[in-house]
Write a protein that holds these residues in place. Structure first.
Motif, PDB file in Angstrom:
ATOM      1  N   GLY A  10     -16.698 -14.696  18.880  1.00  0.00           N
ATOM      2  CA  GLY A  10     -15.956 -16.045  19.054  1.00  0.00           C
ATOM      3  C   GLY A  10     -14.556 -15.485  18.884  1.00  0.00           C
ATOM      4  O   GLY A  10     -14.190 -14.397  19.203  1.00  0.00           O
ATOM      5  N   TYR A  11     -13.483 -16.733  18.716  1.00  0.00           N
ATOM      6  CA  TYR A  11     -12.161 -16.430  18.822  1.00  0.00           C
ATOM      7  C   TYR A  11     -11.476 -17.018  17.809  1.00  0.00           C
ATOM      8  O   TYR A  11     -10.350 -17.637  17.797  1.00  0.00           O
ATOM      9  N   ARG A  28     -16.089 -22.904  12.228  1.00  0.00           N
ATOM     10  CA  ARG A  28     -14.554 -22.982  12.200  1.00  0.00           C
ATOM     11  C   ARG A  28     -14.089 -22.859  13.677  1.00  0.00           C
ATOM     12  O   ARG A  28     -14.710 -22.781  14.667  1.00  0.00           O
ATOM     13  N   ALA A  29     -12.645 -23.352  13.772  1.00  0.00           N
ATOM     14  CA  ALA A  29     -12.271 -23.493  15.139  1.00  0.00           C
ATOM     15  C   ALA A  29     -12.236 -22.202  15.409  1.00  0.00           C
ATOM     16  O   ALA A  29     -11.847 -21.067  14.819  1.00  0.00           O
ATOM     17  N   GLY A  30     -12.545 -21.880  16.873  1.00  0.00           N
ATOM     18  CA  GLY A  30     -12.600 -20.447  17.373  1.00  0.00           C
ATOM     19  C   GLY A  30     -14.175 -20.079  17.488  1.00  0.00           C
ATOM     20  O   GLY A  30     -14.236 -19.130  18.152  1.00  0.00           O
ATOM     21  N   ASP A  31     -14.795 -20.774  16.957  1.00  0.00           N
ATOM     22  CA  ASP A  31     -16.563 -20.516  16.891  1.00  0.00           C
ATOM     23  C   ASP A  31     -17.164 -21.018  18.035  1.00  0.00           C
ATOM     24  O   ASP A  31     -16.547 -21.971  18.623  1.00  0.00           O
ATOM     25  N   ARG A  32     -18.145 -20.164  18.473  1.00  0.00           N
ATOM     26  CA  ARG A  32     -18.932 -21.120  19.526  1.00  0.00           C
ATOM     27  C   ARG A  32     -19.692 -22.278  18.888  1.00  0.00           C
ATOM     28  O   ARG A  32     -20.056 -22.174  18.035  1.00  0.00           O
ATOM     29  N   ALA A  33     -19.408 -23.197  19.592  1.00  0.00           N
ATOM     30  CA  ALA A  33     -20.126 -24.496  19.286  1.00  0.00           C
ATOM     31  C   ALA A  33     -21.477 -24.404  19.401  1.00  0.00           C
ATOM     32  O   ALA A  33     -22.287 -24.402  20.488  1.00  0.00           O
ATOM     33  N   TYR A  65     -16.447 -23.500  23.126  1.00  0.00           N
ATOM     34  CA  TYR A  65     -15.790 -22.989  21.886  1.00  0.00           C
ATOM     35  C   TYR A  65     -15.178 -24.198  21.066  1.00  0.00           C
ATOM     36  O   TYR A  65     -14.468 -24.678  21.783  1.00  0.00           O
ATOM     37  N   VAL A  66     -14.912 -24.235  19.767  1.00  0.00           N
ATOM     38  CA  VAL A  66     -14.189 -25.231  19.076  1.00  0.00           C
ATOM     39  C   VAL A  66     -12.851 -24.712  19.265  1.00  0.00           C
ATOM     40  O   VAL A  66     -12.422 -23.556  18.618  1.00  0.00           O
TER      41      VAL A  66
END
Length: 476
Positions: free
Chosen positions: A376-377, A395-400, A456-457
């Protein structure tokens, strides 16, 4: 401009990018220096994350029909079967956790739990067919010899044929990328293994297709493995040559290697359909962008084939870059958005290169990490987590993660080239976005999530406060 995006190379990377741009209405031209798609099984393993990408790109059914699961390894010694070898460790935290947590895989939130085998040549055929279905195609026999840039675009020159003018270009032309060399971008890396390796697609009689047959090294003779290629009558043969001498790529040479290392007779190898050799190495481009030209796939990172990471990382390069080019070319975001391609993908490539090398050297196993679902990012400038006390693991940046709640599968709602507003345990809306409301999902916890086009989120909050500012910078 002849086209908006020139894609150099019609391997899985270039074809996947062509598909993603075509479904966004972006004019893209895919050129290939060869006269046909590249033959050979090469990268034959599709990891679960790539299967999710392929579902979104509209090729999953064809990929499932064309391939099959990996067989269990069978170890041979002196003509006897001495034991089975599991090629992949089971995924950690696997198993369904019920509807509340997604109703798919509790640990990863994916309907795909193991790699899927499709020979690369067949993978490419499927991707090309999808590209043509969307109105695109491949122009063959176009070998790049020069790339020039100015403030408005890129001009590519070829051995034959007229130059092509594009607003942006993407080098997806492999580890020996002519475009990368023309740009003067270096690669930093190492030799993973000094011993040359032969890989071939062969027809073999007298060998079961129920196992991946493994013949360990013995008496100064190197390792050899024979894997049935799902969906075909072929086997992929891989042989290591520890003496450092280049392998004999002829039918006779391959027959000798098989006879020297297995219980099979030379004549059991009835046909060689494709053959190549290489020395495993790991290398990372010093940068993934030069002006209006981007590097993707093997042009940006070269892996050992151990662990099946190279092709999968490459397809996901394309998946990351496609929506960003679409947003900029469509006028929904500024060109600054394109800076996040290298920001996000180069660290991922570096991480996966390390994993591939560790697996090659028997320092790591194939398992949860190689599925690529956990990449993720979170450190990206595009990841904005505004919740003070987030619940759940996402969290933001994770794969949904995927999931099914009240009979609705989340990935069905996420599919397509746009952004998705997801609310869990709350109800919010935003202009121009059709929200998806879930009463509960254990992985997400509670909150408002803006899901990027690549799954991604991007932004997460307790309410939609601040969401408009994020959308203005990303074209959501």
């Amino acid at each position: 401009m002849d086209t908006d995006v020139l894609i150099v190379g019609a391997g899985p990377t270039g074809l996947a990018l062509g598909i993603d741009l075509a479904r966004r209405g972006v004019r893209a031209l895919v050129v290939e220096r060869g006269e046909t798609l590249t033959p050979g099984s090469r990268g034959k393993g599709l990891q679960p994350r790539t299967m999710e990408v392929y579902e979104d790109l509209g090729v999953l059914d064809a990929i499932l029909d064309a391939g099959g699961p990996y067989p269990v390894g069978m170890i041979w010694r002196d003509g006897e079967q001495v034991g089975e070898h599991m090629m992949f460790d089971p995924a950690e935290d696997g198993g369904a956790d019920g509807e509340e947590n997604g109703g798919v895989d509790g640990g990863q939130g994916s309907r795909f739990a193991t790699p899927w085998m499709v020979p690369q040549w067949r993978n490419q055929e499927i991707l090309r067919a999808r590209l043509e279905e969307l109105g695109g195609g491949v122009v063959f026999g176009r070998e790049v010899v020069g790339v020039e840039q100015d403030a408005d675009g890129v001009t590519a020159r070829f051995v034959s044929g007229a130059p092509v003018r594009a607003r942006y270009a993407v080098a997806a032309d492999g580890g020996r990328s002519a475009v990368r060399r023309a740009l003067g971008i270096g690669m930093t890396g190492e030799t993973v293994d000094p011993d040359p390796v032969l890989v071939a697609d062969v027809r073999i009689s007298g060998l079961s297709r129920d196992h991946w047959h493994i013949f360990p090294p013995h008496d100064e003779v190197g390792f050899l493995a024979i894997c049935p290629l799902a969906g075909t009558e072929d086997f992929q043969l891989v042989a290591q040559f520890p003496d450092g001498a280049g392998p004999d790529l002829t039918l006779g040479g391959i027959r000798k290697a098989v006879a020297d290392r297995t219980h099979l007779d030379p004549e059991d190898v009835t046909e060689v359909r494709w053959v190549s050799d290489f020395r495993p190495r790991a290398a990372l481009a010093d940068r993934f962008r030069e002006g209006r030209v981007f590097l993707a796939g093997d042009a940006a990172h070269v892996h050992s084939p151990a662990g099946g990471q190279g092709l999968n990382t490459s397809v996901q390069d394309a998946y990351n870059l496609g929506w960003k080019l679409g947003a900029v070319l469509g006028g929904r975001a500024s060109a600054d958005l394109l800076d996040t391609y290298e920001e996000e993908r180069r660290p991922i490539a570096a991480h996966v290169l390390g994993l591939s090398t560790a697996i090659h050297r028997d320092e790591a196993r194939r398992g949860t990490a190689t599925m690529q679902l956990g990449l993720g990012y979170r450190e990206s400038s595009l990841a904005q987590e505004t919740r003070q006390s987030p619940t759940g693991r996402i969290r933001a940046g994770d794969r949904a993660p995927d999931g099914t709640t009240e009979g609705v599968r989340l990935f069905d709602a996420l599919r397509g080239p746009g952004w998705t507003l997801l609310t869990v345990g709350t109800r919010s809306s935003a202009p121009g976005l059709d929200p998806v409301h879930l009463p509960a999902h254990g992985a997400y916890g509670t909150g408002v999530f803006l899901i990027r086009p690549d799954g991604y989120v991007g932004w997460a909050g307790e309410t939609t406060e601040g969401l408009d500012r994020y959308r203005a910078t990303t074209g959501a």
